[in-house]
Design a protein around this motif. Sequence first.
Motif, PDB file in Angstrom:
ATOM      1  N   LEU A  27       4.683 -46.747 -16.080  1.00 31.99           N
ATOM      2  CA  LEU A  27       4.471 -46.265 -17.447  1.00 31.99           C
ATOM      3  C   LEU A  27       5.570 -46.835 -18.330  1.00 31.99           C
ATOM      4  O   LEU A  27       6.564 -47.382 -17.843  1.00 31.99           O
ATOM      5  CB  LEU A  27       4.436 -44.731 -17.516  1.00 31.99           C
ATOM      6  N   SER A  28       5.389 -46.704 -19.633  1.00 38.05           N
ATOM      7  CA  SER A  28       6.401 -47.184 -20.579  1.00 38.05           C
ATOM      8  C   SER A  28       6.488 -46.223 -21.757  1.00 38.05           C
ATOM      9  O   SER A  28       5.549 -45.471 -22.039  1.00 38.05           O
ATOM     10  CB  SER A  28       6.058 -48.593 -21.076  1.00 38.05           C
ATOM     11  N   LEU A  29       7.632 -46.265 -22.422  1.00 40.92           N
ATOM     12  CA  LEU A  29       7.870 -45.379 -23.560  1.00 40.92           C
ATOM     13  C   LEU A  29       8.833 -46.081 -24.500  1.00 40.92           C
ATOM     14  O   LEU A  29       9.878 -46.578 -24.078  1.00 40.92           O
ATOM     15  CB  LEU A  29       8.464 -44.058 -23.070  1.00 40.92           C
ATOM     16  N   ASP A  30       8.469 -46.119 -25.765  1.00 39.81           N
ATOM     17  CA  ASP A  30       9.301 -46.787 -26.756  1.00 39.81           C
ATOM     18  C   ASP A  30      10.116 -45.761 -27.531  1.00 39.81           C
ATOM     19  O   ASP A  30       9.784 -44.564 -27.562  1.00 39.81           O
ATOM     20  CB  ASP A  30       8.438 -47.597 -27.720  1.00 39.81           C
ATOM     21  N   ALA A  31      11.166 -46.212 -28.165  1.00 39.06           N
ATOM     22  CA  ALA A  31      11.992 -45.351 -28.998  1.00 39.06           C
ATOM     23  C   ALA A  31      11.130 -44.697 -30.079  1.00 39.06           C
ATOM     24  O   ALA A  31      10.285 -45.350 -30.686  1.00 39.06           O
ATOM     25  CB  ALA A  31      13.124 -46.157 -29.633  1.00 39.06           C
ATOM     26  N   GLY A  32      11.332 -43.406 -30.272  1.00 35.03           N
ATOM     27  CA  GLY A  32      10.586 -42.675 -31.276  1.00 35.03           C
ATOM     28  C   GLY A  32       9.266 -42.120 -30.799  1.00 35.03           C
ATOM     29  O   GLY A  32       8.618 -41.360 -31.524  1.00 35.03           O
TER      30      GLY A  32
END
Length: 219
Positions: A27-32
Amino acid sequence: MLLVVTDLEKSFATTEGPIPVLKGVGLSLDAGQSLALTGESGSGKSTLLHLVAGLEAADAGRIMLDGRDIVGMDDRGLAAVRRDKVGLIFQQFNLIPSLDVAANLAFQARLAGRHDPEWTATLAEALGLGALLSRYPEQLSGGQQQRVAIGRTLAARPMLVLADEPTGNLDEATGDAVLDLMLGLVAQAGAALMLVTHSPRLAARLDRRAHLSSGRIAQ
């Protein structure tokens, strides 16, 4: 991307042999961004959160956090990651009973060398704690203690907030109010949020959702 998890595997040893809990999770997650991690009990939600936090060691795979792979880091390196980049919020409030609310709020930020009295005061007011700063944890309700725990985490301005059922010990109305505050303050701090929850209703309020099933992210 702030967080990129690739092919993550984790098993736990038992007397009958290893039991796989995570089987190539990615999985991935970006800032904000905010991400709800859902799944049945025992699906590996908390295990995944603990691996990303560096509280447990992965068997295989990569966890890239702010451009660095934390898999294989030694204890000192992982402690530095938790101090400098990651904030943790659990069902258990883990407040320091000998410290008042003001000192509990500032504790993590002081450890990280990022104590900002103005930001901490902003958090205290936003969380409804302004009149409670001289009280001790035992003098607070469960909802108030959870607000202190959230404020303590955000006072250190982490890049990534990891929350494991943070409203699980609260009634629905209080839990909703606490989640409202947490989402707003995480956004204000410019952090990313990964929240473990069993509630589809709460999960629907976050930007994205990842569902764990049989050790994998369901497509």
